[in-house]
Every structure is written in C-alpha cells, then in structure tokens.
Scaffold this motif. Structure first.
Motif, short mmCIF file in Angstrom:
data_model
loop_
_atom_site.label_atom_id
_atom_site.label_comp_id
_atom_site.label_asym_id
_atom_site.label_seq_id
_atom_site.Cartn_x
_atom_site.Cartn_y
_atom_site.Cartn_z
N ALA A 115 0.83 -1.22 0.00
CA ALA A 115 0.00 0.00 0.00
C ALA A 115 0.86 1.26 0.00
O ALA A 115 0.39 2.34 -0.36
CB ALA A 115 -0.93 0.00 1.21
N GLY A 116 2.13 1.16 0.38
CA GLY A 116 3.04 2.30 0.39
C GLY A 116 3.80 2.48 -0.91
O GLY A 116 4.85 3.13 -0.95
N TRP A 117 3.26 1.95 -2.00
CA TRP A 117 3.98 1.97 -3.27
C TRP A 117 4.26 3.36 -3.78
O TRP A 117 5.25 3.57 -4.50
CB TRP A 117 3.24 1.15 -4.33
CG TRP A 117 1.99 1.78 -4.85
CD1 TRP A 117 0.71 1.55 -4.41
CD2 TRP A 117 1.87 2.74 -5.91
NE1 TRP A 117 -0.18 2.31 -5.12
CE2 TRP A 117 0.50 3.04 -6.05
CE3 TRP A 117 2.78 3.36 -6.76
CZ2 TRP A 117 0.03 3.95 -7.00
CZ3 TRP A 117 2.32 4.26 -7.70
CH2 TRP A 117 0.95 4.55 -7.82
N VAL A 118 3.44 4.35 -3.44
CA VAL A 118 3.65 5.71 -3.96
C VAL A 118 5.01 6.23 -3.52
O VAL A 118 5.78 6.76 -4.33
CB VAL A 118 2.51 6.66 -3.55
CG1 VAL A 118 2.86 8.10 -3.88
CG2 VAL A 118 1.20 6.25 -4.23
N GLU A 119 5.33 6.09 -2.26
CA GLU A 119 6.62 6.57 -1.76
C GLU A 119 7.77 5.82 -2.41
O GLU A 119 8.79 6.41 -2.78
CB GLU A 119 6.67 6.44 -0.23
CG GLU A 119 5.79 7.44 0.50
CD GLU A 119 4.28 7.12 0.42
OE1 GLU A 119 3.89 5.95 0.15
OE2 GLU A 119 3.49 8.07 0.59
N THR A 120 7.61 4.51 -2.55
CA THR A 120 8.65 3.71 -3.21
C THR A 120 8.85 4.18 -4.64
O THR A 120 9.99 4.35 -5.09
CB THR A 120 8.26 2.22 -3.18
OG1 THR A 120 8.09 1.80 -1.82
CG2 THR A 120 9.33 1.36 -3.84
N ALA A 121 7.76 4.40 -5.37
CA ALA A 121 7.86 4.85 -6.75
C ALA A 121 8.54 6.22 -6.84
O ALA A 121 9.40 6.43 -7.70
CB ALA A 121 6.47 4.91 -7.39
N LEU A 122 8.17 7.13 -5.97
CA LEU A 122 8.78 8.47 -6.00
C LEU A 122 10.27 8.38 -5.72
O LEU A 122 11.07 9.08 -6.35
CB LEU A 122 8.08 9.39 -5.00
CG LEU A 122 6.61 9.70 -5.33
CD1 LEU A 122 5.96 10.46 -4.18
CD2 LEU A 122 6.49 10.46 -6.63
N ASP A 123 10.68 7.51 -4.79
CA ASP A 123 12.10 7.31 -4.50
C ASP A 123 12.82 6.72 -5.71
O ASP A 123 13.94 7.13 -6.04
CB ASP A 123 12.28 6.40 -3.29
CG ASP A 123 11.88 7.06 -1.98
OD1 ASP A 123 11.71 8.30 -1.95
OD2 ASP A 123 11.72 6.32 -0.98
N GLN A 124 12.21 5.74 -6.37
CA GLN A 124 12.82 5.12 -7.54
C GLN A 124 13.00 6.14 -8.66
O GLN A 124 14.03 6.17 -9.32
CB GLN A 124 11.98 3.93 -8.02
CG GLN A 124 12.03 2.75 -7.09
CD GLN A 124 11.09 1.63 -7.49
OE1 GLN A 124 10.12 1.83 -8.22
NE2 GLN A 124 11.39 0.42 -7.02
N ILE A 125 12.02 6.98 -8.86
CA ILE A 125 12.10 8.01 -9.90
C ILE A 125 13.20 9.01 -9.59
O ILE A 125 13.98 9.40 -10.47
CB ILE A 125 10.73 8.70 -10.07
CG1 ILE A 125 9.72 7.72 -10.68
CG2 ILE A 125 10.85 9.97 -10.91
CD1 ILE A 125 8.28 8.18 -10.60
#
Length: 182
Positions: A115-125
């Motif tokens: 459910a915390g994928w948004v933060e992970t995605a922003l970090d990856q970007i």
C-alpha cells in the motif's frame, strides 16, 4: 485520471484479460495510449514456462488492431526482477522473427503487494535520470493511489521508453540478453 492531466501511457495487457475487458482496451487505444503484449496467461517468469512462443503469439493474436505498430512486448517476471529466466532462447527467437520491440523496466514499486507503493515509486524516480515505472491494474494494486501519485510526482511523464529498457527494437537485438536468459 490520465486524461484529466493530458497524459498518455503504455498498457501491456494479458491476452486472457483482454477477452473480458476488450472495450476498456479499445477506449485506451482510441485515447492515444499504446497497447502492448504482456503474454497470454502471465506465466512467471516467462522464460521458464516452457510455452513462451505460444504465450507471445497467442496474446498478439488477441490484440489484433489494438497492437502498437512496433509490436510492443513486455515479459512477465517474478516480482519485477530482471533476472535469468525472464526470457528464453525460444522467446528471443520469436520476438526477433516477429519484429517485436521488447520493453523492460527499471522501476517496480510493488504496487500489487504494498500500500506504500507511492513513496517507493517516488524514491525510484528520484534515484535515476529516466525511469520506466511499471504499475499494475489488478485488484488491490495502484488504482487506489494513482491520483495521489500523479499529483506528487516531480518528473515529466512521457509516452516513450528509455533505450536501456529496450533490448530488442523491431526485431533487432540492441544489447546483450545474457542477463535475462537461463
């Protein structure tokens, strides 16, 4: 959500799912989104399934007129890993003979399990110059937080693929495939 922001994306669809949701894929295609092949049944990893050629060809047959002219294909991995077994020699032969463009990725935030994928995605970007981010439309995946992600992302969103993520372009191998073969 994409249309409201004037964004276009690429959707790699599983052939069996397309049978049930063809109208949605037709709408996406009509709105300018690119539609690509993501196998017929989503075996993971594709290169170890033993039915790679059938998976590729049967899914492409399902796409018909929706298919992008470059015959876009994204293999199914195991948890997003770019690892041996992602492709096989038979899959590569099918992709090159069929003049497919194989698209890989460099960011998978695990939206289908976290459910915390948004933060992970922003970090990856933020960690790389050009990100090809894979999100999923399955139940419990990105849809619930996609609007939040789009509001927070601080990067230009384009409908294109970084060259490092395209090891096969229109049937031509553009870089070594050994890391993906078992």
């Amino acid at each position: 959500m994409l249309a409201a922001r004037g964004l276009r994306a690429s959707f790699f669809v599983v052939g069996e799912a397309l049978r049930e949701h063809r109208a949605l894929a037709e709408r996406a295609h009509a709105e300018g989104h690119w539609i690509g092949n993501h196998t017929l049944t989503h075996p993971r990893p594709l290169g170890e399934s033993g039915v790679e050629v059938r998976e590729i060809e049967a899914a492409q047959a399902e796409l018909r007129e929706l298919a992008h002219p470059d015959r876009l294909f994204r293999p199914s991995g195991a948890g997003g890993d770019l690892a041996p077994g992602l492709l096989s020699s038979a899959a590569v032969e099918s992709l090159t003979a069929g003049r497919f463009t194989c698209v890989l990725w460099n960011a998978v935030p695990g939206d289908w399990t976290d459910a915390g994928w948004v933060e992970t995605a922003l970090d990856q970007i933020a960690a790389q110059e050009w990100t090809l981010l894979v999100l999923h439309d399955v139940d419990g995946a990105c849809a619930d937080r996609l609007d939040e992600f789009l509001a927070r992302v601080d990067a230009e969103i384009v409908q294109d693929f970084p060259p490092d993520c395209v090891p096969i372009a229109r049937g031509a191998v553009t870089r070594p495939l050994d890391p993906y073969l078992r």
